[in-house]
Design an enzyme around this catalytic site. Sequence first.
Site, PDB file in Angstrom:
ATOM      1  N   LYS A  19       4.348   0.872   9.415  1.00  0.00           N
ATOM      2  CA  LYS A  19       4.443   2.128   8.666  1.00  0.00           C
ATOM      3  C   LYS A  19       3.804   3.284   9.421  1.00  0.00           C
ATOM      4  O   LYS A  19       4.295   4.405   9.381  1.00  0.00           O
ATOM      5  CB  LYS A  19       3.789   1.963   7.291  1.00  0.00           C
ATOM      6  N   ARG A  25       5.409 -12.720   9.730  1.00  0.00           N
ATOM      7  CA  ARG A  25       5.977 -11.375   9.586  1.00  0.00           C
ATOM      8  C   ARG A  25       7.373 -11.376  10.158  1.00  0.00           C
ATOM      9  O   ARG A  25       7.629 -12.011  11.183  1.00  0.00           O
ATOM     10  CB  ARG A  25       5.181 -10.364  10.427  1.00  0.00           C
ATOM     11  N   GLU A  85       0.866  -1.168   0.000  1.00  0.00           N
ATOM     12  CA  GLU A  85       0.000   0.000   0.000  1.00  0.00           C
ATOM     13  C   GLU A  85       0.909   1.226   0.000  1.00  0.00           C
ATOM     14  O   GLU A  85       1.805   1.324   0.841  1.00  0.00           O
ATOM     15  CB  GLU A  85      -0.887  -0.010   1.257  1.00  0.00           C
TER      16      GLU A  85
HETATM   17  P1  ATP Z   1       2.873  -2.170   8.029  1.00  0.00           P
HETATM   18  O1  ATP Z   1       2.250  -2.985   9.105  1.00  0.00           O
HETATM   19  O2  ATP Z   1       4.325  -1.915   8.196  1.00  0.00           O
HETATM   20  O3  ATP Z   1       2.116  -0.943   7.717  1.00  0.00           O
HETATM   21  P2  ATP Z   1       1.591  -3.504   5.914  1.00  0.00           P
HETATM   22  O4  ATP Z   1       1.397  -4.958   6.005  1.00  0.00           O
HETATM   23  O5  ATP Z   1       0.420  -2.623   6.159  1.00  0.00           O
HETATM   24  O6  ATP Z   1       2.828  -3.103   6.768  1.00  0.00           O
HETATM   25  P3  ATP Z   1       1.693  -3.439   3.074  1.00  0.00           P
HETATM   26  O7  ATP Z   1       2.094  -2.319   2.215  1.00  0.00           O
HETATM   27  O8  ATP Z   1       0.257  -3.826   3.088  1.00  0.00           O
HETATM   28  O9  ATP Z   1       2.186  -3.088   4.525  1.00  0.00           O
HETATM   29  O10 ATP Z   1       2.590  -4.710   2.815  1.00  0.00           O
HETATM   30  C1  ATP Z   1       2.917  -5.220   1.555  1.00  0.00           C
HETATM   31  C2  ATP Z   1       3.309  -6.648   1.697  1.00  0.00           C
HETATM   32  O11 ATP Z   1       4.411  -6.766   2.597  1.00  0.00           O
HETATM   33  C3  ATP Z   1       2.175  -7.482   2.278  1.00  0.00           C
HETATM   34  O12 ATP Z   1       2.070  -8.668   1.538  1.00  0.00           O
HETATM   35  C4  ATP Z   1       2.600  -7.767   3.685  1.00  0.00           C
HETATM   36  O13 ATP Z   1       2.130  -9.014   4.078  1.00  0.00           O
HETATM   37  C5  ATP Z   1       4.131  -7.721   3.586  1.00  0.00           C
HETATM   38  N1  ATP Z   1       4.746  -7.304   4.857  1.00  0.00           N
HETATM   39  C6  ATP Z   1       4.508  -6.175   5.557  1.00  0.00           C
HETATM   40  N2  ATP Z   1       5.201  -6.156   6.707  1.00  0.00           N
HETATM   41  C7  ATP Z   1       5.917  -7.316   6.744  1.00  0.00           C
HETATM   42  C8  ATP Z   1       6.841  -7.900   7.673  1.00  0.00           C
HETATM   43  N3  ATP Z   1       7.176  -7.291   8.810  1.00  0.00           N
HETATM   44  N4  ATP Z   1       7.388  -9.104   7.361  1.00  0.00           N
HETATM   45  C9  ATP Z   1       7.071  -9.726   6.211  1.00  0.00           C
HETATM   46  N5  ATP Z   1       6.214  -9.234   5.304  1.00  0.00           N
HETATM   47  C10 ATP Z   1       5.645  -8.045   5.551  1.00  0.00           C
HETATM   48 MG    MG Z   2      -1.345  -2.965   5.066  1.00  0.00          MG
END
Ligand code: ATP
Ligand code: MG
Length: 578
Positions: free
Chosen positions: A289, A279, A55
Site C-alpha cells: 500500500k 502472501r 488497516e
Molecule cells: P500492504 O503490505 O499492502 O500495506 P498490509 O499487510 O499492511 O498490506 P493490511 O491492511 O494490514 O495490509 O492487511 C489486511 C489483511 O490482508 C492482513 O491480514 C494481511 O495479512 C492480508 N494481506 C495483505 N497483503 C496480502 C497479500 N499480498 N497476500 C495475502 N494477504 C495479504
Molecule cells: Mg499492515
Amino acid sequence: MGNRNPSSETETGAAGNGASTPATAGAPNFLRDIIREDLKTNKHKGRVQTRFPPEPNGYLHIGHAKAICLDFGLADEFGGHTNLRFDDTNPEKEETEYVESIQEDVRWLGFEWENLYYASDYFDQLYEWALQLIRAGKAYVDDLTADQVREYRGTLTQPGKESPYRNRSVEENLDLFQRMRAGEFPDGTRTLRAKIDMASPNLNLRDPVMYRILHAAHHRTGSKWCIYPMYDYAHGQSDSIERVTHSMCTLEFADHRPLYEWFIRELGIFPSQQIEFDRLGLTYTILSKRKLLQLVRDHHVGGWNDPRMPTLSGIRRRGYTPEAIRNFVTAAGVSRTNGITELEMLEHFVREDLNRRSPRVMAVLRPLKVVIDNYPDGQVEEMEAVNNPEDSSAGTRKVPFSRVLYIEQEDFREVPPKGYYRLSPGREVRLRYGYFITCASVVKNEQGEVSEVHCTYDPATRGGNAPDGRKVKATIHWVSAAHAIEAEVRLYDKLFTKPDPNQVQEGQDFTANLNPNSLEVLRGCQLEPSLATAAVGSRFQFERLGYFCVDLDSAPGKLVFNRTVALKDTWAKVAGRG
Ligand code: ATP
Ligand code: MG
C-alpha cells in the site's frame, strides 16, 4: 497448479465433513484442514469465527483479495461468521475514504460481514487492560526516546539492554500512564512497554512498546485520545474480544504470534488462534500500500482506481470480474512459504470468465476504409450476428452492412508477407457475418500510405459461404462506416517492465521500472452501432481483439472503453507445457 513453489505443503489426515462453497472449495488448503480438525475435536464448540482486519491506510489490492477469500470463504464453508474489522490504531495515516473503499471492495468480491468493527471501538478496553498489566508488574512507563529504545533493543545476535526506567514502582507507572493519557506530555517523550525479556531471541518480545503518545486526531475517536495502542498490542486482543477462533494472517506476522499469546495469557482472555499463510505475490506487480500510494501521490497513475493498478478498484474498472479473481485466488492456493505467481495466470482466469459471459461485438480500433465498388450505393442489409457462442440463450442481433466499411489496418497488406492470409491485392477473404470480398485496388494519400481499399463482393456468399465450395483462408471483422459509432479505446500493458519491479540499481526505487508504454489511447475507433447504449461497466468481447469494458469516463455520445485483456492466452500455453 504449475506455478506454485514446490515446497508448498498441506496437512494430511482431515477429510470429509465440510460443505462445499463457491469461493474456496476444491484446492488443497492447510487452513481448511486445521479448521476441520478443530471441528472434529470440538475445540470451539463447533464455532468458526474469522475476521478480515485491514488497516484503512490505502485501497485494497489483489493480495488482500486472497486474504478476504480465505477469511470469508472458509467461514462460509463451515457455517461460520466473519467480521470486517478496521485496524485503525494509526491516526496519522488513516482516512474515511479508505474505510469506504474497503467496504465497497469486499462487497464487490461477493462477501458480506457479520459485524463491522474498528479496533478503535476497543480503545477503552485496551486501556483498562494496560492498567491491569501495570498493576500486575507486567508493563512500565519508559522515558527513553525512540532512538534510545532502538539502541537498547539489541540485534539478532546481541541481547538487548534493560531500560533504566524498567523497574519503576507500580504506583509510579500508574500515575505516569494516566498522565500520558491526560495529555501532560509531548509526543514521543514516553511510552508504555510490556515487561517481558530484553534477552529474548525474538526481538518482538524485548519489552515491546504498547502505547505511544500522539497528539493527533483520529478519524473516529476525534481528540478523545492522545495515546494510541501499537498494532501489536491491539491486534490479538481485538481478536480475543470478538472471540475469533481462527485468526488468519500472512507469514510476516508469525514472529509476532508469541507476543499476542503473551498478552492473551497475562490478561487471561479468550485465546484466538493465529495461523499464518503466504502472501500473494505477482510478477510485474507491486503489492504494497505504501508504494501504491506513492504511485498515486506522484501521479504515475491516474489514481487508486487507475485500470493499471492492482487495486480491487483498479481491476474492477479495468473489467476484471469478482468471479475471475476468486477463481484465480483459489487456483493459486495457500502455502506456508512465500512465492510468486505469474501475472499471466491471473489474466488466464479473467479471460476464462469473460469468455463465458461477454457478448461478442465488432469494433475496429485502427480503421482502414474499404469501398465495395459493386455493392449498390445506399443499400443497407441487416446481417444476423451471434451474441455469444458460449451461451445460446444470449441470442442474435442485427449488424448493418453497406457499401463503405472499416476494417483493421493490420488486416490489409499491400505486399503480404509469407503466411499472411488476410486482405491484399487480388486476395479474397470473408467478412464476418457478411460476404466474401476481393481486393481490386488501393488509393494512397500524399504520404504514400494506403488510405482506401477498393473491393468487389460476391452476392452469392451472403452469410459467409460460397455455393461453389471455394474456400478463403481468413475471416476479418468490420463495421459499416455510415452506421459506426466513434469511441476512445484505452489499451493497457504491464505497469512495470520487470517481473520483480523492486529489482533496481543502487540509488533508484521501483518507479525506475515503470513501463512508459503502459497506456495507449486510441481515438476515432469505429464500433458497431449496438454499442451506442452500452452502460458504464458493461463488458464485451471485441471479436478477434480481446475483452473490453465501458470506462467511468464515458458520457452519452462519448464512449470510452478499457481493454481488460487481449485474447491471446500465454499462461495456458505455459501451464500446458508443464
Ligand atoms: P500492504 O503490505 O499492502 O500495506 P498490509 O499487510 O499492511 O498490506 P493490511 O491492511 O494490514 O495490509 O492487511 C489486511 C489483511 O490482508 C492482513 O491480514 C494481511 O495479512 C492480508 N494481506 C495483505 N497483503 C496480502 C497479500 N499480498 N497476500 C495475502 N494477504 C495479504
Ligand atoms: Mg499492515
